[in-house]
Scaffold this active site. Structure first.
Site, PDB file in Angstrom:
ATOM      1  N   PHE A   1      34.366  31.076  33.300  1.00 58.49           N
ATOM      2  CA  PHE A   1      33.158  30.126  33.579  1.00 58.49           C
ATOM      3  C   PHE A   1      31.923  30.876  33.956  1.00 58.49           C
ATOM      4  O   PHE A   1      30.752  30.347  33.559  1.00 58.49           O
ATOM      5  CB  PHE A   1      33.377  29.186  34.650  1.00 58.49           C
ATOM      6  CG  PHE A   1      33.174  29.519  36.086  1.00 58.49           C
ATOM      7  CD1 PHE A   1      31.796  29.562  36.869  1.00 58.49           C
ATOM      8  CD2 PHE A   1      34.243  30.405  36.785  1.00 58.49           C
ATOM      9  CE1 PHE A   1      31.786  29.795  38.087  1.00 58.49           C
ATOM     10  CE2 PHE A   1      34.029  30.864  37.925  1.00 58.49           C
ATOM     11  CZ  PHE A   1      33.037  30.616  38.667  1.00 58.49           C
ATOM     12  N   LYS A   2      31.835  32.016  34.098  1.00 52.81           N
ATOM     13  CA  LYS A   2      30.791  32.753  34.673  1.00 52.81           C
ATOM     14  C   LYS A   2      29.917  33.224  33.609  1.00 52.81           C
ATOM     15  O   LYS A   2      28.867  33.599  33.883  1.00 52.81           O
ATOM     16  CB  LYS A   2      30.829  34.233  35.780  1.00 52.81           C
ATOM     17  CG  LYS A   2      31.730  33.703  37.076  1.00 52.81           C
ATOM     18  CD  LYS A   2      32.101  34.486  37.849  1.00 52.81           C
ATOM     19  CE  LYS A   2      32.697  33.883  39.235  1.00 52.81           C
ATOM     20  NZ  LYS A   2      33.433  34.969  40.209  1.00 52.81           N
TER      21      LYS A   2
END
Length: 466
Positions: free
Chosen positions: A111-112
């Site tokens: 997700f980063k």
């Protein structure tokens, strides 16, 4: 847009200044002075926008005055055009009214990528205009490092140093950091744990003398507001795809540093109907103990099969506390002083904690239960969860308040990154995506250093001013 420190004793900054600053000079974190507010009708009007255009709607108010509107749209088109799934953040249904929001279709499968791909391009945009060069220094428990390197490797005005705990991240996570080529990329394996690495990063921002006044440090950890800002978007996107904002949603968020779930809190403040936010943790459960017992006490870090959550101190929780304490910087500074001392059990004002419990629930998940959820969901759906997402699903099912509204667990990473957990659950490893098929054959580059701030500063200075 102006930004203020959570501890109330630092100057107001613009977005451009916050992007390049990290921690405020009083030790606090920067937050928007005013939060953009949207009506349900305005949010509803965004329903058919593709991800990059929705991201512009959400993000632009936070950068207005520092980043040109058209330039921002170009950056977002580039970022999300590079994701492997055309929907960017697709939803996977795993039960009635229960979903996983897949946030792992970016270049490093976590997700980063949503935030760090954007942050890297924003940095280049700002630094080119200012004719400046900076040093990025960050600590990672797994995914932040590779996403930061991938997002900034092409930046002409950046040297990047990422600290990770030696031998305590998965092989795929390590190789995603250490095999990226670039004369401006340096991986430091610290002979210690993540919290020691994070403490060194924080201390470095407080004393940047090792850079001789010629460069400044920039944060890529989730203390950088640009990270939070970018993560707000997928709450709006998932809600709109499931009938929001005309009905509320609930979210379960696997969290270590509290950044991803704070983005959900921000979406709620901006007007998105969110009924519940679940803080899902592993055995490093400082936030669950605080939420459930009103006892804040830092325990020794435990290393688990969910390494991205192996964090004993959740830095971004300070941003929520700032609101709970009515944005009283002096009161928060006093509280943070006691919490950061790590000597005694600290309790919040019961009235303040009650405000948090209106929206937030929490749950801590054991390794055995993490593995069992991976097995159960696969048996029920044929869908393999990564272990962090499994913690989110378990926490969602244990704390869910209302079965009549969608519960969305944030799918924070691809299971291929976590071999120990996948094998412990009895599954064969999934294949690496096409762009990473040769990852295990690539040459690695890293330096092992003691968990000593002076040694790290000396290394960074040598590489920066070589």
């Amino acid at each position: 847009m102006k930004y203020i420190s959570t501890r109330g004793n630092a100057p107001e900054l613009t977005f451009e200044e916050v992007l390049l600053t990290g921690l405020a000079e009083d030790g606090g974190l920067y937050v928007p002075k005013d939060v953009p507010q949207y009506t349900l009708a305005e949010i509803e009007s965004w329903r058919d926008l593709p991800y990059a255009e929705l991201a512009h709607k959400v993000i632009y108010p936070f950068v207005e005055g520092s980043v040109d509107s058209e330039a921002l749209q170009t950056i977002l088109n580039e970022v999300y055009g590079g994701f492997a799934h055309k929907a960017v953040a697709p939803l996977q249904q795993i039960d009635h009214n229960e979903y996983v929001l897949e946030l792992f279709h970016g270049p490093t499968l976590a997700f980063k990528d949503f935030a760090l791909q954007t942050l890297g391009r924003l940095l280049d945009y700002v630094l080119e205009r200012r004719h400046e060069k900076v040093v990025i220094m960050g600590a990672t428990s797994g995914d932040t490092g590779s996403a930061a390197i991938e997002g900034t490797k092409a930046c002409k005005n950046v040297d990047i140093f990422i600290l990770h705990p030696h031998g305590k991240v998965s092989e795929v996570q390590r190789r995603q950091m250490t095999t990226v080529k670039g004369d401006n990329i340096f991986n430091i394996a610290i002979e210690g744990n993540f919290d020691q690495a994070q403490d060194m990063v924080k201390a470095s921002f407080g004393n940047q003398g090792f850079l001789k006044g010629e460069r400044k440090l920039v944060a890529v950890n989730s203390i950088n507001w640009a990270r939070i800002m970018s993560q707000i978007v997928y709450y709006f996107y998932s809600s709109l795809n499931l009938g929001g904002p005309l009905r509320p949603m609930a979210y379960s968020v696997p969290t270590g540093n509290f950044g991803d779930i704070f983005a959900g809190y921000m979406a709620k403040k901006m007007g998105l109907p969110i009924d519940q936010l679940v803080i899902a943790t592993n055995s490093n459960d400082v936030l669950h103990r605080l939420m459930s017992k009103n006892q804040y006490e830092v325990h020794p870090l435990q290393h688990t099969i969910t390494p991205s959550m192996d964090i004993a101190v959740s830095s971004n929780f300070e941003r929520l506390l700032f609101d709970l304490y009515d944005r009283d910087g002096a009161a928060l500074a006093e509280l943070m002083g006691r919490m950061n001392a790590k000597k005694d059990v600290v309790s919040l004002d019961e009235e303040k904690l009650a405000k948090a419990r209106v929206l937030f629930d929490s749950f801590a998940v054991s390794e055995d239960d993490t593995v069992k959820v991976m097995q159960d969901v696969f048996a029920e759906t044929g869908y393999l969860l990564d272990p962090h997402t499994a913690i989110g699903v378990k926490a969602a099912r244990e704390t869910r308040r209302n079965n009549n509204i969608p519960m969305i667990t944030l799918g924070t990473a691809h299971p291929v990154k976590f071999e120990d957990a996948v094998k412990r659950a009895g599954f064969d490893m999934p294949n690496l995506p096409h762009h990473l098929t040769d990852l295990m054959d690539r040459e690695e580059r890293l330096d092992v250093l003691p968990a000593d701030l002076e040694a790290v500063h000396k290394f960074i200075a040598q590489k920066t001013f070589k």
